[in-house]
Design an enzyme around this catalytic site. Structure first.
Site, PDB file in Angstrom:
ATOM      1  N   GLU A  93     -43.654 -54.297  73.224  1.00  0.00           N
ATOM      2  CA  GLU A  93     -42.954 -53.350  74.096  1.00  0.00           C
ATOM      3  C   GLU A  93     -43.468 -51.927  73.889  1.00  0.00           C
ATOM      4  O   GLU A  93     -43.574 -51.147  74.828  1.00  0.00           O
ATOM      5  CB  GLU A  93     -41.441 -53.399  73.834  1.00  0.00           C
ATOM      6  CG  GLU A  93     -40.784 -54.710  74.202  1.00  0.00           C
ATOM      7  CD  GLU A  93     -40.764 -54.934  75.711  1.00  0.00           C
ATOM      8  OE1 GLU A  93     -41.847 -55.038  76.309  1.00  0.00           O
ATOM      9  OE2 GLU A  93     -39.671 -55.025  76.279  1.00  0.00           O
ATOM     10  N   THR A 128     -41.979 -49.125  83.520  1.00  0.00           N
ATOM     11  CA  THR A 128     -40.891 -48.742  82.611  1.00  0.00           C
ATOM     12  C   THR A 128     -41.117 -47.330  82.075  1.00  0.00           C
ATOM     13  O   THR A 128     -40.169 -46.538  81.963  1.00  0.00           O
ATOM     14  CB  THR A 128     -40.793 -49.758  81.446  1.00  0.00           C
ATOM     15  OG1 THR A 128     -40.480 -51.036  82.016  1.00  0.00           O
ATOM     16  CG2 THR A 128     -39.714 -49.380  80.457  1.00  0.00           C
TER      17      THR A 128
HETATM   18  N1  HSE Z   1     -33.778 -50.525  78.294  1.00  0.00           N
HETATM   19  C1  HSE Z   1     -35.057 -50.397  78.894  1.00  0.00           C
HETATM   20  C2  HSE Z   1     -35.003 -49.323  79.962  1.00  0.00           C
HETATM   21  C3  HSE Z   1     -35.442 -51.715  79.495  1.00  0.00           C
HETATM   22  O1  HSE Z   1     -34.043 -49.320  80.728  1.00  0.00           O
HETATM   23  O2  HSE Z   1     -35.896 -48.491  80.006  1.00  0.00           O
HETATM   24  C4  HSE Z   1     -36.789 -51.724  80.146  1.00  0.00           C
HETATM   25  O3  HSE Z   1     -37.030 -52.992  80.691  1.00  0.00           O
END
Ligand code: HSE
Length: 308
Positions: A130, A183
């Site tokens: 990630e 993201t």
């Molecule tokens: N919690 C993270 C975000 C998840 O909302 O940026 C990304 O998939």
């Protein structure tokens, strides 16, 4: 060539509105599959990526690289790996594409290491994927992809992942519009600091949602599915978001919101029949928008990554 294992890890819906970076759940479909074997080369070789032609086979640029590197380092071994990745989850979809590959490869390598690591350890390794994918090592997708069910990341340092009670009637609808949201971009839209009042509302809902899950109080779950942190900043990235959310709630969803960083939109529902109605009403909105999309309906998947 050594022993070979093949593992699949499910897509996940993270945040669940109130739990930015801490809550997530697994769904049955789609999923990523990874096949790995140990080699004597000392190198990580990504032999093939099926189902996606935009991801790099360079282990320095693919999530499986840092995950396997971190695991081998932790084991103190200089083994090599040969990896084949089958992408069932499109990158940039908001349902944990990078997380599923990271989780699958961590789970698979652990099998080859005779289960040397705990599931929480594997979450820590998968977070390295990630980190590469989005610049932030968040665990709210990798945790449910490994544990299954609904998970809470109670703490990042030290890592403390809790699998929450799963009420039997919870179903999930996911609408994945034919657009991509990175993201890293969606995270860049968020405020670095929150007014105290906003934080109070958000953590009240996290507590309410968890209490609702344990008491199987669907009304309380419904009241708690609010997001005052990410949704106001990110909703504009998703075609038809407000109308989809409105139609989901009007059709009986317990709650609806952005799945992870989007563009997927999720709804939580009580029972499969309700979920089907909600999926149909959300789909009608997307047809009206003229945007292509995929629709998924699933119970919360109780299993995480598994051998396949
Ligand atoms: N919690 C993270 C975000 C998840 O909302 O940026 C990304 O998939």
């Amino acid at each position: 060539m050594g022993r070979r294992v093949r593992v699949k890890a499910p897509a996940t819906v993270s945040n669940l509105n109130c739990g930015f970076d801490v809550l997530g759940l697994a769904i049955n479909e789609p999923f990523d599959t990874v096949e790995i074997e140990l080699t004597r080369t000392g190198r990580i070789e990504i032999a093939e990526i099926r189902g996606c032609d935009t991801l790099s086979r360079d282990p320095a640029e693919n999530v499986v690289g840092p995950v396997l590197r971190a695991m081998a380092t932790s084991m103190g071994v200089d083994t090599g790996f040969r990896v084949i990745i089958e992408k069932g989850i499109h990158p940039g979809s908001g349902i944990g594409s990078s997380a599923a590959s990271s989780a699958a490869v961590a789970f698979a390598a652990n099998l080859l290491f005779d289960n040397a690591f705990s599931l929480t350890d594997l979450v820590g390794f998968a977070m390295e994927g990630e980190r590469l994918a989005s610049g932030s090592p968040h665990a709210d997708n990798v945790a449910p992809s490994l544990f299954g069910g609904i998970t809470l990341v109670r703490s990042y340092e030290p890592l403390d992942v809790i699998r929450l009670h799963l009420p039997p009637e919870l179903f999930v609808v996911v609408i994945l519009p034919d657009t991509e949201v990175k993201t890293s971009v969606a995270r860049g839209l968020l405020d670095r600091q929150l007014p105290l009042q906003t934080a109070v509302r958000q953590w009240g809902n996290v507590g309410g949602l968890i209490a609702g899950l344990y008491s199987e109080d669907y009304e309380l779950i419904s009241r708690s599915l609010e997001d005052f942190v990410a949704e106001p900043r990110r909703a504009g990235l998703i075609p038809g978001f407000s109308d989809m959310k409105r139609s989901a709630l009007a059709s009986g969803a317990l709650g609806a919101g952005i799945s992870g960083s989007g563009p997927s939109v999720f709804a939580l529902c009580r029972g499969e029949a309700s979920a089907r109605e909600v999926m149909e009403s959300m789909s009608r909105v997307m047809h009206g928008e003229g945007v292509g999309f995929m629709a998924y309906l699933s119970p919360v998947r109780s299993q995480g990554a598994v051998i396949c």
